[in-house]
Design a protein around this motif. Sequence first.
Motif, PDB file in Angstrom:
ATOM      1  N   ILE A  19       0.834  -1.262   0.011  1.00 49.11           N
ATOM      2  CA  ILE A  19       0.260  -0.010   0.065  1.00 49.11           C
ATOM      3  C   ILE A  19       0.868   1.147  -0.003  1.00 49.11           C
ATOM      4  CG2 ILE A  19      -1.866   1.226   1.130  1.00 49.11           C
ATOM      5  CD1 ILE A  19      -2.558  -1.379   2.627  1.00 49.11           C
ATOM      6  N   ILE A  20       0.627   1.984  -0.945  1.00 47.59           N
ATOM      7  CA  ILE A  20       1.617   3.171  -1.066  1.00 47.59           C
ATOM      8  C   ILE A  20       0.624   4.573  -1.340  1.00 47.59           C
ATOM      9  CG2 ILE A  20       3.301   4.504  -2.575  1.00 47.59           C
ATOM     10  CD1 ILE A  20       4.153   1.473  -3.767  1.00 47.59           C
ATOM     11  N   LEU A  21       1.119   5.290  -0.362  1.00 52.14           N
ATOM     12  CA  LEU A  21       0.285   6.797  -0.201  1.00 52.14           C
ATOM     13  C   LEU A  21       1.161   7.666  -0.918  1.00 52.14           C
ATOM     14  CD1 LEU A  21      -1.935   8.818   0.410  1.00 52.14           C
ATOM     15  CD2 LEU A  21      -0.995   8.725   2.812  1.00 52.14           C
ATOM     16  N   GLU A  22       1.163   8.200  -1.736  1.00 59.55           N
ATOM     17  CA  GLU A  22       2.079   9.072  -2.537  1.00 59.55           C
ATOM     18  C   GLU A  22       1.252  10.357  -3.362  1.00 59.55           C
ATOM     19  OE1 GLU A  22       5.865   8.578  -5.097  1.00 59.55           O
ATOM     20  OE2 GLU A  22       4.317   7.616  -5.981  1.00 59.55           O
ATOM     21  N   HIS A  23       1.436  11.607  -2.765  1.00 56.14           N
ATOM     22  CA  HIS A  23       0.822  12.830  -3.630  1.00 56.14           C
ATOM     23  C   HIS A  23      -0.475  12.612  -3.510  1.00 56.14           C
ATOM     24  CE1 HIS A  23       4.827  13.735  -4.919  1.00 56.14           C
ATOM     25  NE2 HIS A  23       4.816  12.661  -5.536  1.00 56.14           N
ATOM     26  N   GLY A  24      -1.206  12.254  -2.162  1.00 58.49           N
ATOM     27  CA  GLY A  24      -2.570  12.073  -1.896  1.00 58.49           C
ATOM     28  C   GLY A  24      -3.400  11.116  -2.677  1.00 58.49           C
ATOM     29  N   HIS A  25      -2.550  10.081  -3.391  1.00 56.82           N
ATOM     30  CA  HIS A  25      -3.223   8.904  -4.025  1.00 56.82           C
ATOM     31  C   HIS A  25      -2.955   7.503  -3.176  1.00 56.82           C
ATOM     32  CE1 HIS A  25      -4.529  11.976  -6.892  1.00 56.82           C
ATOM     33  NE2 HIS A  25      -3.196  11.996  -7.210  1.00 56.82           N
ATOM     34  N   ILE A  26      -3.673   6.852  -3.048  1.00 52.86           N
ATOM     35  CA  ILE A  26      -3.137   5.452  -2.653  1.00 52.86           C
ATOM     36  C   ILE A  26      -3.266   4.289  -3.604  1.00 52.86           C
ATOM     37  CG2 ILE A  26      -3.873   3.427  -1.103  1.00 52.86           C
ATOM     38  CD1 ILE A  26      -4.622   5.660   0.845  1.00 52.86           C
ATOM     39  N   THR A  27      -2.403   3.641  -3.965  1.00 53.48           N
ATOM     40  CA  THR A  27      -1.901   2.588  -4.818  1.00 53.48           C
ATOM     41  C   THR A  27      -1.846   1.195  -4.056  1.00 53.48           C
ATOM     42  OG1 THR A  27      -1.318   4.098  -6.591  1.00 53.48           O
ATOM     43  CG2 THR A  27      -1.239   1.616  -6.726  1.00 53.48           C
ATOM     44  N   VAL A  28      -2.764   0.262  -4.155  1.00 51.00           N
ATOM     45  CA  VAL A  28      -2.662  -1.215  -3.694  1.00 51.00           C
ATOM     46  C   VAL A  28      -2.199  -1.953  -4.823  1.00 51.00           C
ATOM     47  CG1 VAL A  28      -3.526  -3.057  -2.549  1.00 51.00           C
ATOM     48  CG2 VAL A  28      -4.393  -0.712  -2.082  1.00 51.00           C
ATOM     49  N   THR A  29      -0.788  -2.780  -4.528  1.00 46.27           N
ATOM     50  CA  THR A  29      -0.136  -3.622  -5.675  1.00 46.27           C
ATOM     51  C   THR A  29      -0.031  -5.096  -4.945  1.00 46.27           C
ATOM     52  OG1 THR A  29       1.851  -3.232  -5.125  1.00 46.27           O
ATOM     53  CG2 THR A  29       0.711  -1.766  -6.900  1.00 46.27           C
ATOM     54  N   HIS A  30      -0.140  -6.038  -5.945  1.00 49.03           N
ATOM     55  CA  HIS A  30      -0.115  -7.302  -5.470  1.00 49.03           C
ATOM     56  C   HIS A  30       1.572  -7.439  -5.182  1.00 49.03           C
ATOM     57  CE1 HIS A  30       0.477 -11.793  -5.866  1.00 49.03           C
ATOM     58  NE2 HIS A  30      -0.793 -11.744  -5.654  1.00 49.03           N
ATOM     59  N   GLY A  34       3.336  -7.353  -8.792  1.00 47.68           N
ATOM     60  CA  GLY A  34       3.330  -5.764  -8.933  1.00 47.68           C
ATOM     61  C   GLY A  34       1.911  -5.240  -9.559  1.00 47.68           C
ATOM     62  N   SER A  35       1.055  -6.177  -9.959  1.00 46.26           N
ATOM     63  CA  SER A  35      -0.075  -5.570 -10.716  1.00 46.26           C
ATOM     64  C   SER A  35      -1.023  -4.607  -9.502  1.00 46.26           C
ATOM     65  CB  SER A  35      -0.936  -6.967 -10.962  1.00 46.26           C
ATOM     66  OG  SER A  35      -1.384  -7.721 -10.014  1.00 46.26           O
ATOM     67  N   VAL A  36      -1.696  -3.684 -10.182  1.00 47.45           N
ATOM     68  CA  VAL A  36      -2.317  -2.721  -9.639  1.00 47.45           C
ATOM     69  C   VAL A  36      -3.624  -3.666  -9.191  1.00 47.45           C
ATOM     70  CG1 VAL A  36      -3.411  -0.668  -9.333  1.00 47.45           C
ATOM     71  CG2 VAL A  36      -1.189  -0.584 -10.468  1.00 47.45           C
ATOM     72  N   LEU A  37      -3.866  -3.520  -7.782  1.00 44.58           N
ATOM     73  CA  LEU A  37      -5.399  -4.183  -7.379  1.00 44.58           C
ATOM     74  C   LEU A  37      -6.263  -3.200  -7.182  1.00 44.58           C
ATOM     75  CD1 LEU A  37      -3.557  -6.749  -4.920  1.00 44.58           C
ATOM     76  CD2 LEU A  37      -4.604  -7.033  -7.209  1.00 44.58           C
TER      77      LEU A  37
END
Length: 65
Positions: A19-30, A34-37
């Motif tokens: 789980i990455i929080l960067e510049h106000g956005h959260i991205t969850v990857t496998h 590394g696929s975006v979930l």
Amino acid sequence: MKSNKKEYASEIGAAGITIILEHGHITVTHSEDGSVLHKVKHVKPGTWDKLWEAIYAIEQAEVAE
């Protein structure tokens, strides 16, 4: 939905997410490929704290018998 111990037997094994929080956005990857979930854009202040609260709540959850 009522839970029982048999339903939790499927939790045995391994899985991972990042789980990455960067510049106000959260991205969850496998964690393996590394696929975006899931993506969340423009999260509100305090969202990261809410994620931690959810993680701690899992630890405190009681399993119905």
